[in-house]
Design an enzyme around this catalytic site. Structure first.
Site, short mmCIF file in Angstrom:
data_model
loop_
_atom_site.label_atom_id
_atom_site.label_comp_id
_atom_site.label_asym_id
_atom_site.label_seq_id
_atom_site.Cartn_x
_atom_site.Cartn_y
_atom_site.Cartn_z
N ASP A 32 4.34 -43.38 -1.51
CA ASP A 32 5.45 -42.72 -2.20
C ASP A 32 6.05 -43.69 -3.21
OD1 ASP A 32 8.28 -41.73 -2.64
OD2 ASP A 32 7.54 -40.15 -1.34
N GLY A 95 14.77 -30.20 0.30
CA GLY A 95 14.47 -31.43 -0.41
C GLY A 95 13.09 -31.48 -1.04
N HIS A 102 2.65 -31.40 0.96
CA HIS A 102 2.52 -32.82 1.22
C HIS A 102 3.27 -33.18 2.50
CE1 HIS A 102 6.10 -32.45 -1.37
NE2 HIS A 102 6.55 -33.59 -0.85
N HIS A 104 4.94 -36.30 4.54
CA HIS A 104 5.47 -37.66 4.45
C HIS A 104 5.16 -38.36 5.77
CE1 HIS A 104 8.26 -36.98 0.95
NE2 HIS A 104 8.11 -35.73 1.37
#
Length: 116
Positions: A32, A95, A102, A104
């Protein structure tokens, strides 16, 4: 299937640079650019789906594969044994800023609950 204006589709096609940590036939994992933990890696499918729910509805096992790749990232990053967080944001209210599925993978420090 890719979306022409999708940042993650462009990363998956190699059109936008990223720090890749794992590549699979149907998935890609990269760091990220705004990490929220010592380990913060995104795992995406190469195929475009706006979120986890739409990918799951397709019934191709893609969400399972993203989760398995996320675990492989955690193993490779040395955080699987101490624990890691796997987050799928769905919708702008949660968010999500890039509307391409995706996950995280977050770890390397204590992660409090509730998040946010």
């Amino acid at each position: 299937m890719a979306e022409a204006d999708c940042l993650f589709c462009k990363i998956a096609k190699g059109e936008v640079p990223s720090e890749i940590v794992r590549e699979g036939e149907r998935t890609l994992a990269f760091r990220d650019i705004n990490p929220q933990a010592p380990t913060h890696v995104l795992v995406i499918p190469r195929e475009h789906h706006p979120d986890a729910a739409s990918a799951a509805a397709a019934g191709t096992g893609l969400v399972d594969e993203v989760v398995q790749e996320a675990h492989e990232v955690a193993e490779a990053e040395g955080i699987a044994g101490t624990g890691y967080r796997l987050v799928f944001n769905t919708g702008s209210g949660a968010g999500q800023t890039v509307f391409h599925l995706h996950a995280h993978v977050l770890g390397g420090r204590g992660l409090n609950w509730p998040p946010g």
